[in-house]
Design an enzyme around this catalytic site. Structure first.
Site, PDB file in Angstrom:
ATOM      1  N   GLU A  37       0.787  -0.933   0.285  1.00 36.32           N
ATOM      2  CA  GLU A  37      -0.072  -0.103   0.089  1.00 36.32           C
ATOM      3  C   GLU A  37       0.933   1.105   0.046  1.00 36.32           C
ATOM      4  OE1 GLU A  37      -2.752   0.206   3.378  1.00 36.32           O
ATOM      5  OE2 GLU A  37      -3.477   1.984   2.774  1.00 36.32           O
ATOM      6  N   ARG A 261       4.922 -12.799   9.664  1.00 38.12           N
ATOM      7  CA  ARG A 261       5.846 -11.649   9.363  1.00 38.12           C
ATOM      8  C   ARG A 261       7.028 -11.762  10.145  1.00 38.12           C
ATOM      9  NH1 ARG A 261       3.573  -6.240   9.647  1.00 38.12           N
ATOM     10  NH2 ARG A 261       1.851  -7.023   8.420  1.00 38.12           N
ATOM     11  N   LYS A 271       4.262   0.861   9.496  1.00 43.50           N
ATOM     12  CA  LYS A 271       4.510   2.454   8.729  1.00 43.50           C
ATOM     13  C   LYS A 271       3.773   3.374   9.443  1.00 43.50           C
ATOM     14  CE  LYS A 271       3.080   0.101   4.658  1.00 43.50           C
ATOM     15  NZ  LYS A 271       2.426  -0.074   3.622  1.00 43.50           N
TER      16      LYS A 271
END
Ligand code: ATP
Ligand code: MG
Length: 554
Positions: A37, A261, A271
């Site tokens: 994204e 992850r 982020k």
């Protein structure tokens, strides 16, 4: 460390799945995608995902698309799109195509209309709060929306009106009509579209309805004919919905696979949190060398190969774990040891006078890299006045002190053995000059002096010294997991993570340093020219020390 290498030789579980799929003829070739994204810069976690997605495709002769998952108009920006492309390329990967989920908005709208026509979706007037309140619990069925049984015609009209901007944000949503009693909460009539009056970085003001992640991701995969859609574990519960949408639409059956992850200690990797560090100026920007971003690591002097090696060694697993940051530093050090040019820089200079030398200089050829037989040499001038590190001299040394002391022999790197005989002090008793003599027969490489010395010191000619700024970095956080501590993660920022040495003395060859090279400053560590470095103000970032200073002393 060895065990990681061992693991490496075998396939990770995703690669095993792909190998089997290919062997059984399920696909003739594979296509993966990396779907960031564009709402921030890429970090180490993304590096792991990039290495996996591009890596498996490469390994099995397939291809990878770069797809910007830009379905949320509020947080996205072209700056991020550009940095992401730069970072993926820098990491050493090539995509087949660059796509944007927003390119599919028309197609997604048509898919939504198809679901409405099939009786698989409806326009709902409940507010977000009401929907949440009626969701039920994992052990208790939810309540069906009173709008669930609207006619197809009414739904088509209302959805067209949503698109035409006839409603306020939050007034209506499009929901899938699945099962309010499903044990998977995500299957309880999930939202497919919401109204948002926001300017999109690519589609501008064309749309005021935007698809939810679950109604964009799988469909985008399918449109591109992605074979293996690899994502992180939090999407496990989404897989059922991913498959449901594809099955109801009857489109290309991409398949979702999940891996754990990458977590790394002493940093944060969301982020959203990294953006806070930037906006609140705890760091100088996304590419601050302390940041776990790819751009920050690049600026600090980490290499793409070392980051790839780290991702490899950290591995791909099905269970969450925290990888020690020192593994990354190990990989960086291991590579730079082979490639970095050796140079001498004195951080805290004190002057040495070679009293048996005149004003003529002696030119020495010193090797650039003992680990690289093709590394060549550089010419360094040995002169009457030199700098050494203040800490490399002791007036009253303990036993087994092998550096410089009165009456003791020590070698100056690539040059001569010198013997200290005297010091000069100022009124406060600080040493201002150290007097030595050099032994002409002891020249490095042609030493006939017969003397054995234990210590070798780095040095810089006073006459030729080049002042440089050195920036040394420490962990950005004081605790291993700032996310798990009480209070805000920013309470655990290490305020002393940047240490600047404004005027170190470097050998003149460093005047030509560019980011094309990495450097080892002898006995000091690995260093890399900062992006702001230039003629007149040369700046080096410390990439990593020569040894793991954090390793437990044993
Ligand atoms: P963040 O929480 O940092 O914003 P994200 O998952 O929202 O991360 P995206 O841009 O949506 O970031 O992610 C792009 C791809 O990178 C996704 O496939 C995502 O699963 C993967 N990814 C993100 N963070 C990690 C991580 N820590 N480890 C492995 N893969 C990750
Ligand atoms: Mg995300």
């Amino acid at each position: 460390m060895e065990s990681h290498t061992e693991e490496n030789k075998s396939l990770n579980f995703i690669e095993e799945i792909i190998e089997k799929d290919l062997q059984e003829g399920r696909y003739s070739s594979i296509l993966t995608r990396f779907p960031p994204e564009p709402n921030g810069y890429l970090h180490m976690g993304h590096a792991s995902s990039i290495c996996l997605n591009f890596g498996v495709a490469k390994k099995f002769g397939g291809k990878t698309n770069l797809r910007f998952d830009d379905t949320n108009p509020v947080t996205e920006d072209t700056e991020y799109v550009e940095s992401i492309q730069e970072d993926v390329k820098w990491l050493g990967f090539e995509w087949e195509n660059v796509f944007y989920a927003s390119d599919y908005f028309d197609q997604l709208y048509d898919y939504a209309v198809q679901l409405i026509r099939q009786g698989d979706a409806y326009v709902c007037d409940l507010s977000a709060e009401e929907i949440a309140a009626q969701k039920g619990t994992p052990t208790e069925a939810g309540t069906e929306s009173p709008y669930r049984n609207r006619s197809v015609e009414e739904n088509l009209q209302l959805f067209a009106d949503m698109k035409a901007g006839k409603f306020q944000e939050g007034e209506k949503t499009l929901r899938a009509k699945i099962d309010m009693a499903s044990t998977n909460m995500l299957m309880r009539d999930p939202l497919l579209y919401r109204i948002k009056y926001a300017h999109h970085h690519r589609t501008g003001d064309k749309w005021c309805i935007y698809p939810m992640y679950d109604f964009a991701h799988g469909q985008s995969d399918s449109i591109e004919r992605i074979t293996h859609s690899i994502c992180t574990l939090e999407f496990v519960p989404h897989r059922e919905l991913y498959d449901w949408c594809i099955a109801r639409l009857g489109i290309y059956p991409s398949k979702q696979y999940e891996f754990a992850r990458l977590n790394v200690n002493y940093t944060v990797m969301s982020k959203r949190k990294l953006l806070q560090l930037v906006n609140e100026q705890h760091v100088t920007g996304w590419d601050d060398p302390r940041m776990p971003t790819i751009s920050g690591m690049r600026r600090r002097g980490y290499t793409a190969a070392a980051i790839r090696e780290f991702c490899d060694r950290a591995g791909i697993t099905k269970r969450e774990k925290v990888v020690d940051i020192s593994l990354l530093e190990f990989c960086v050090r291991e590579e730079l040891n082979k490639t970095a040019l050796r140079r001498m820089v004195v951080f805290d200079p004190v002057k040495v006078v070679i009293t048996n030398m005149d004003e003529n200089e002696i030119l020495l050829d010193i090797e650039n890299n003992p680990e690289d037989e093709n590394g060549g040499t550089r010419q360094v001038a040995f002169t009457r006045e030199l700098y050494i590190e203040r800490e490399d001299f002791m007036e009253n040394p303990p036993k087994k002190y092998f550096r410089m002391a009165i009456g003791q022999h020590v070698r100056l790197k690539g040059a001569y053995i010198v013997t200290c005989h005297d010091v000069v002090k100022d009124a406060d008793g600080n040493i201002t000059e150290i007097h030595c003599t050099y032994i002409p027969e002891s020249r490095s490489g042609q030493d006939t002096s017969g003397l054995k010395v234990q210590g070798t010191l780095h040095w810089v000619s006073v006459q030729h010294a080049l002042p440089v700024e050195i920036r040394e970095y420490d962990r950005l956080f004081k605790v291993e997991n700032p996310n798990a501590e009480e209070g805000d993660f920013k309470d655990y920022i290490n305020e002393n993570s940047l240490h600047v040495i404004p005027r170190a003395m470097a050998e003149p060859a460093l005047a030509e340093a560019t980011t094309a090279n990495h450097f080892q400053f002898l006995r000091k560590g690995y260093f890399y020219p900062d992006k702001e470095s230039g003629k007149g103000h040369i700046i080096f970032n410390k990439t990593v020390g020569l040894k793991d200073s954090w390793a437990k002393k044993g």
